[in-house]
Scaffold this motif. Structure first.
Motif, PDB file in Angstrom:
ATOM      1  N   VAL A 179      -6.809 -29.581  41.365  1.00 57.96           N
ATOM      2  CA  VAL A 179      -7.246 -28.877  40.152  1.00 57.96           C
ATOM      3  C   VAL A 179      -8.605 -28.226  40.370  1.00 57.96           C
ATOM      4  O   VAL A 179      -8.818 -27.053  40.032  1.00 57.96           O
ATOM      5  CB  VAL A 179      -7.298 -29.848  38.952  1.00 57.96           C
ATOM      6  CG1 VAL A 179      -8.018 -29.198  37.763  1.00 57.96           C
ATOM      7  CG2 VAL A 179      -5.895 -30.268  38.545  1.00 57.96           C
ATOM      8  N   HIS A 181     -10.226 -23.938  41.195  1.00 58.79           N
ATOM      9  CA  HIS A 181     -11.390 -23.276  40.588  1.00 58.79           C
ATOM     10  C   HIS A 181     -12.501 -23.064  41.619  1.00 58.79           C
ATOM     11  O   HIS A 181     -13.641 -22.762  41.250  1.00 58.79           O
ATOM     12  CB  HIS A 181     -11.918 -24.112  39.423  1.00 58.79           C
ATOM     13  CG  HIS A 181     -11.006 -24.145  38.241  1.00 58.79           C
ATOM     14  ND1 HIS A 181     -11.145 -23.310  37.156  1.00 58.79           N
ATOM     15  CD2 HIS A 181      -9.914 -24.909  37.980  1.00 58.79           C
ATOM     16  CE1 HIS A 181     -10.195 -23.564  36.273  1.00 58.79           C
ATOM     17  NE2 HIS A 181      -9.427 -24.533  36.748  1.00 58.79           N
ATOM     18  N   ALA A 211      -9.398 -28.245  32.369  1.00 56.44           N
ATOM     19  CA  ALA A 211      -8.238 -28.440  33.249  1.00 56.44           C
ATOM     20  C   ALA A 211      -8.090 -29.904  33.644  1.00 56.44           C
ATOM     21  O   ALA A 211      -6.981 -30.441  33.711  1.00 56.44           O
ATOM     22  CB  ALA A 211      -8.390 -27.568  34.501  1.00 56.44           C
ATOM     23  N   CYS A 234      -5.208 -33.024  32.410  1.00 54.23           N
ATOM     24  CA  CYS A 234      -4.427 -33.922  33.279  1.00 54.23           C
ATOM     25  C   CYS A 234      -4.488 -35.373  32.807  1.00 54.23           C
ATOM     26  O   CYS A 234      -3.904 -36.261  33.435  1.00 54.23           O
ATOM     27  CB  CYS A 234      -4.951 -33.843  34.708  1.00 54.23           C
ATOM     28  SG  CYS A 234      -4.785 -32.235  35.498  1.00 54.23           S
TER      29      CYS A 234
END
Length: 354
Positions: free
Chosen positions: A270, A274, A308, A312
């Motif tokens: 994740v 980014h 983000a 999760c």
């Protein structure tokens, strides 16, 4: 005896590099976080000593007069600053645990009672005496973890960044205040079991695992060099690139040691999406990870990463490393909203009889 409210705090900590390798004599780097645990001590006239740990749901009280009448001579047997198993077993009778008390609640209460009774009986200490604070914090660690390294209590006492190897602890000079994300995967794990698994893997594949541990040691040493260089000069983009590469390499090594987890893999994926770099911190097998935040990141970019991660199911905090150690606070030293939030609701609150 306290004549007014006393508020103290100590920082949390993470391991930058050296997890598991430190068990085998290699270097580990630990840093203090700007996420703090607060302890409020407040006198009252109820005749009781009260313990309130709201974050873990503990609220207990004992009659001071009753404690003074109990035979506490067992605390002075042998080394009075060593909480051996026999002392803790006898202390359980003093604690008077309810039947529904969980293991983590029992350990927290035992650590408090041990320190409270020993310090009140044997010690007169000042807040600025960091050596003594560190010594007693280590005893609390022994109660909870059995055979701790001493890294956690040392980092929380002195703050900053520490280098640890084979029982020897030294401070890194003026560590840069790097910004990071601390992420909790909320996956439980057993540190003891993970350490044992690494040891078994080393015995089974010595020619493979031993070089991994040596390489992790080299990563810790290189990170130490980069941090010291950043402390003596203006941090440059190449410094952050080096730190990111070290993070990636260490994470791959830790996976090869068998202490990774699918939740940690997801965390790294994740943040990599980014453009950020992450690794586990601590024992692995779930638990927590850290993500380095470069200074060129904008607020919206950081928020996007945090959203983000929380999407999760992880908990996520934005903080920085190199925090000061144990500190004493007054109302004037804290912002009004912070003081108001802490008043009566500290991570730890101890009220003693006056």
């Amino acid at each position: 005896m306290l004549s007014d409210v006393l508020l103290v705090s100590a920082p949390g900590k993470v391991i930058l590099h050296g997890e598991h390798a430190v068990v085998h004599g290699k270097v580990a780097l630990a840093v203090a976080l700007n996420l703090r645990t607060f302890l409020q001590l407040q006198p009252h006239s109820s005749g009781k000593v009260s313990l309130n740990l709201p974050n873990i749901g503990i609220k207990r009280a004992w009659d001071v007069a009753r404690l003074q009448l109990l035979d506490m001579s067992f605390l002075e047997q042998g080394d009075p600053t060593s909480p051996i198993l026999e002392k803790l077993e006898k202390l359980k009778e003093v604690a008077d645990f309810p039947e529904d008390c969980t293991d983590h609640e029992r350990l927290a209460v035992l650590a408090f009672l041990y320190l409270y009774l020993c310090i009140c009986r044997k010690q007169r200490w000042r807040a600025e005496d960091l050596e003594l604070i560190n010594k007693w914090a280590f005893q609390g660690e022994k109660v909870i973890h059995g055979n701790p390294s001493g890294v956690d209590n040392a980092v929380s006492t002195w703050g900053g960044a520490l280098r640890y190897q084979q029982g020897k602890i030294s401070s890194l000079k003026r560590p840069p205040a790097l910004k990071i994300l601390l992420i909790n995967t909320k996956v439980p794990r057993s540190t003891k079991a993970l350490v044992l698994n690494v040891r078994n893997r080393l015995l089974k594949f010595p020619k493979i695992v031993a070089p991994l541990l040596t390489s992790i040691n080299a990563i810790s040493l290189e990170c130490e060099r980069v941090l010291e260089e950043m402390a003596t000069a203006v941090p440059a983009p190449e410094h952050y690139l080096a730190l990111e590469e070290l993070i990636d390499m260490n994470q791959h090594h830790l996976n090869a040691l068998g202490v990774g987890h699918t939740s940690l893999d997801q965390l790294c994926q994740v943040t990599m999406a980014h453009g950020l770099h992450s690794k586990l911190t601590g024992a692995g097998g779930g638990g927590c990870g850290i993500t380095l935040l470069r200074p060129d990141l904008t607020g919206p970019e950081v928020e996007a990463v945090k959203q983000a991660l929380t999407g999760c199911g992880f908990d996520c905090w934005e903080t920085s490393i190199g925090a000061p150690g144990v500190s004493v606070h007054t109302a004037a030293s804290l912002d009004a909203p912070v003081w108001q939030a802490l008043d009566g609701l500290c991570a730890g609150q101890w009220a003693s009889s006056s």
